[in-house]
Design a protein around this motif. Structure first.
Motif, short mmCIF file in Angstrom:
data_model
loop_
_atom_site.label_atom_id
_atom_site.label_comp_id
_atom_site.label_asym_id
_atom_site.label_seq_id
_atom_site.Cartn_x
_atom_site.Cartn_y
_atom_site.Cartn_z
N GLY A 323 0.60 -1.26 0.02
CA GLY A 323 -0.21 0.19 0.03
C GLY A 323 0.88 1.39 0.04
O GLY A 323 1.90 1.22 -0.29
N ALA A 324 0.26 2.41 0.43
CA ALA A 324 0.52 3.83 0.36
C ALA A 324 1.12 4.13 -1.06
O ALA A 324 0.66 3.44 -2.14
CB ALA A 324 1.97 3.90 1.43
N PHE A 325 1.88 5.17 -1.32
CA PHE A 325 2.32 5.23 -2.79
C PHE A 325 4.21 5.48 -2.81
O PHE A 325 4.37 6.43 -3.29
CB PHE A 325 1.50 6.56 -3.14
N TYR A 326 4.54 4.60 -2.09
CA TYR A 326 6.02 4.78 -1.99
C TYR A 326 6.59 3.16 -2.17
O TYR A 326 5.89 2.35 -2.07
CB TYR A 326 6.61 4.80 -0.38
N VAL A 327 7.79 3.08 -2.82
CA VAL A 327 8.44 1.95 -2.65
C VAL A 327 9.94 2.23 -2.25
O VAL A 327 10.25 3.31 -1.95
CB VAL A 327 8.81 1.45 -4.04
N TYR A 328 10.31 1.16 -1.61
CA TYR A 328 11.81 1.47 -0.86
C TYR A 328 12.63 0.57 -1.03
O TYR A 328 13.08 -0.52 -0.58
CB TYR A 328 11.31 1.31 0.83
N PRO A 329 13.57 0.81 -2.37
CA PRO A 329 14.48 -0.14 -2.72
C PRO A 329 15.67 -0.07 -2.06
O PRO A 329 15.98 1.14 -1.46
CB PRO A 329 14.60 0.40 -4.15
N THR A 330 16.40 -1.19 -1.77
CA THR A 330 17.68 -0.93 -1.23
C THR A 330 18.77 -0.83 -2.17
O THR A 330 18.53 -1.38 -3.36
CB THR A 330 18.11 -2.27 -0.22
N CYS A 331 19.78 -0.24 -1.76
CA CYS A 331 20.94 0.04 -2.91
C CYS A 331 22.17 -0.39 -2.29
O CYS A 331 23.25 0.05 -2.67
CB CYS A 331 20.94 1.70 -3.39
N ALA A 332 21.88 -1.56 -1.48
CA ALA A 332 23.23 -2.16 -1.00
C ALA A 332 24.15 -2.41 -1.98
O ALA A 332 25.60 -2.36 -1.97
CB ALA A 332 23.08 -3.33 -0.14
N GLY A 333 23.77 -3.03 -3.12
CA GLY A 333 24.46 -3.46 -4.19
C GLY A 333 25.44 -2.22 -5.07
O GLY A 333 26.09 -2.81 -5.86
N THR A 334 24.98 -1.12 -4.56
CA THR A 334 25.68 -0.02 -5.43
C THR A 334 26.79 0.52 -4.35
O THR A 334 27.83 1.19 -4.99
CB THR A 334 24.86 1.07 -5.97
N MET A 335 26.89 -0.06 -3.49
CA MET A 335 27.85 0.73 -2.17
C MET A 335 29.26 0.42 -2.65
O MET A 335 29.50 -0.69 -2.87
CB MET A 335 27.40 0.17 -0.86
N GLY A 336 30.16 1.24 -2.63
CA GLY A 336 31.56 1.17 -2.96
C GLY A 336 31.60 1.13 -4.46
O GLY A 336 32.87 1.38 -4.87
N LYS A 337 30.80 1.42 -5.26
CA LYS A 337 31.12 1.65 -6.76
C LYS A 337 31.13 3.24 -6.87
O LYS A 337 30.99 4.02 -6.13
CB LYS A 337 29.76 1.28 -7.38
N THR A 338 31.90 3.60 -8.04
CA THR A 338 32.18 4.89 -8.59
C THR A 338 31.09 5.42 -9.51
O THR A 338 31.04 4.82 -10.43
CB THR A 338 33.58 4.88 -8.92
N SER A 339 30.60 6.74 -9.40
CA SER A 339 29.69 7.36 -10.26
C SER A 339 30.67 7.60 -11.41
O SER A 339 31.92 7.79 -11.04
CB SER A 339 29.20 8.37 -9.52
N PRO A 340 30.10 8.13 -12.41
CA PRO A 340 30.88 8.74 -13.59
C PRO A 340 31.50 9.89 -13.02
O PRO A 340 32.54 10.22 -13.83
CB PRO A 340 29.78 8.87 -14.45
N SER A 341 30.99 10.74 -12.34
CA SER A 341 31.99 11.91 -11.80
C SER A 341 33.00 11.66 -11.15
O SER A 341 33.55 12.61 -10.51
CB SER A 341 30.62 12.86 -10.96
N GLY A 342 33.34 10.33 -10.81
CA GLY A 342 34.44 9.96 -9.75
C GLY A 342 34.20 9.81 -8.43
O GLY A 342 35.08 9.43 -7.53
#
Ligand SMILES: Cc1ncc(COP(=O)(O)O)c(C=O)c1O
Length: 401
Positions: A323-342
């Motif tokens: 219910g409600a109008f939210y979803v709550y994804p975890t982003c554990a799998g992205t931790m430690g990675k580097t974004s294009p901006s470095g």
């Protein structure tokens, strides 16, 4: 600053409002921003509700102060609502009306908490719960739920969190921020724990009651366990289901002495909630309810779209909430990675900041809601915008190294 009260040092500005403000500022500066931070429906208030307010203004009914905690007509409509929808019997003297659900919650906590008192709050939680508890000088006791349990608190987790100092459990189903909603059986299991601890009260925040999908049936603690009635405050409001966040009307029902104490507090702060909005709320509760399933059909489609697209993004896991109008994804799998901006992503705050900077999508970091690393998406936004936002999130995650 020394001039400011110590109590202010215990709280922080609402992070959900902060992200909305940031997105608005970037938009004003010409950036292409999709804001998924706000916790409010994108639909307009239904016309019959607006007309009731206009009529109240034109007939002079909105010109004067009203009874501090609500006009008799609205209290009667609230009693009818509780009977009709929750099979709960309340008298008007057991009902209080405030300026939004938030003020009602504030009144309840400030009217009951002393230093040393503990309040059990399942996490992830709505950001205002712990902060109001802290403002009142008491201690929030977060109970961290698990993604495997759909972010729902297990009875044994509640059992472990209760001490002799516990005053309240704040129960919120469907939940902001996870969208998780407890089935009748799950509510019953929670109430069974409370039955073993007669000093603990439950403040049930049913604000998202009407926003449930896939034939889910909503239940509230005092309905499932009538023996809890004497120590339950059932809180609700018109903000979400009736698309009335700007009108600022919330209400609650519970034991008379508590309702009276809350009115005393309100009489020394805001006095009555806006009179025209109260008349509009009478119409909201008593009038046609047919737009709710129509809105829910759209919300359900959007939820399914988000869940499906986010689960295809590298490093994200997104449970499907009830219910409600939210979803709550975890982003554990992205931790430690580097974004294009470095930038190396060390926290979910890094994740949401980089997402906003590089892709122009505004979401709120899970750390604000007490469960990290994750983020909250509000899908109460136009479907095409939402689809585009999910595409950008997929691209953002795909570009992380
Ligand atoms: C769980 C929950 N309870 C209460 C409220 C308060 O609603 P209102 O706008 O009526 O103050 C909100 C608003 O975001 C909410 O998410």
């Amino acid at each position: 600053m020394a001039f400011l009260a110590d109590a202010l040092g215990r709280i922080k500005p609402s992070p959900t409002i902060a992200v909305t403000d940031k997105a608005r500022a970037l938009k004003a500066a010409g950036r292409d921003i999709i804001g998924l931070g706000a916790g409010e429906p994108d639909f307009d208030t239904p016309d019959n509700i607006k007309q009731a307010a206009i009529k109240a203004i034109q007939s002079g009914k909105a010109s004067k102060y009203t009874a501090v905690d609500g006009i008799a007509e609205l209290k009667a409509a609230v009693c009818r609502k509780f009977k009709r929808e929750n099979n709960l019997d309340y008298k008007p003297s057991q009902v209080t009306v405030g300026t939004g659900g938030k003020q009602v919650l504030f009144n309840a906590l400030v009217a009951t908490l002393n230093p040393g008192d503990e309040v059990v709050i399942p996490a992830p939680y709505w950001v205002s719960y712990p902060d109001i508890v802290l403002l009142a000088g008491a201690t929030p006791v977060p109970v961290t739920t698990r993604i495997e349990d759909g972010f729902k608190m297990k009875p044994e987790m509640l059992e472990r969190a209760i001490t002799k100092s516990t005053k309240w459990l704040i129960f919120n189903s469907p939940s902001n921020p996870s969208g998780a909603a407890y089935s009748r059986t799950e509510v019953k299991a929670i109430t069974e724990v409370l039955m073993r601890h007669p000093h603990v009260w439950v403040l049930t925040d049913d604000m998202y009651e009407h926003l449930v999908y896939d034939d889910f049936v909503f239940s509230t603690p005092a309905e499932v366990e009538p023996r809890l009635y004497e120590r339950t405050l059932t809180l609700n409001g018109v903000s979400k289901a009736y698309c009335m966040t700007g009108w600022r009307i919330g209400y609650a029902a519970g034991p008379e002495f508590l309702i009276k104490a809350m009115a005393t507090l309100q009489s020394q702060s805001t006095t009555n909630p806006n009179a025209a909005a109260q008349w509009a709320s009478v119409e909201a509760l008593d009038g046609p309810q047919d737009f709710i399933p129509k809105h829910n059909k759209v919300f359900k489609e959007r939820r399914d779209l988000c869940v499906s697209m986010l689960n295809q993004a590298n490093g994200l896991v997104c449970p499907k909430p009830e219910g409600a109008f939210y979803v709550y994804p975890t982003c554990a799998g992205t931790m430690g990675k580097t974004s294009p901006s470095g930038k190396v992503l060390k926290t979910d705050e890094d994740f949401v900041t980089e997402l906003l900077e590089t892709e122009g999508v505004a979401v709120v970091q899970g750390s604000a809601f007490g469960l990290a690393p994750a983020f909250r998406i509000s899908y109460a936004t136009a479907t095409e915008q939402l689809e585009e936002a999910c595409r950008r999130i997929q691209r953002f995650c795909g570009n992380l190294k």
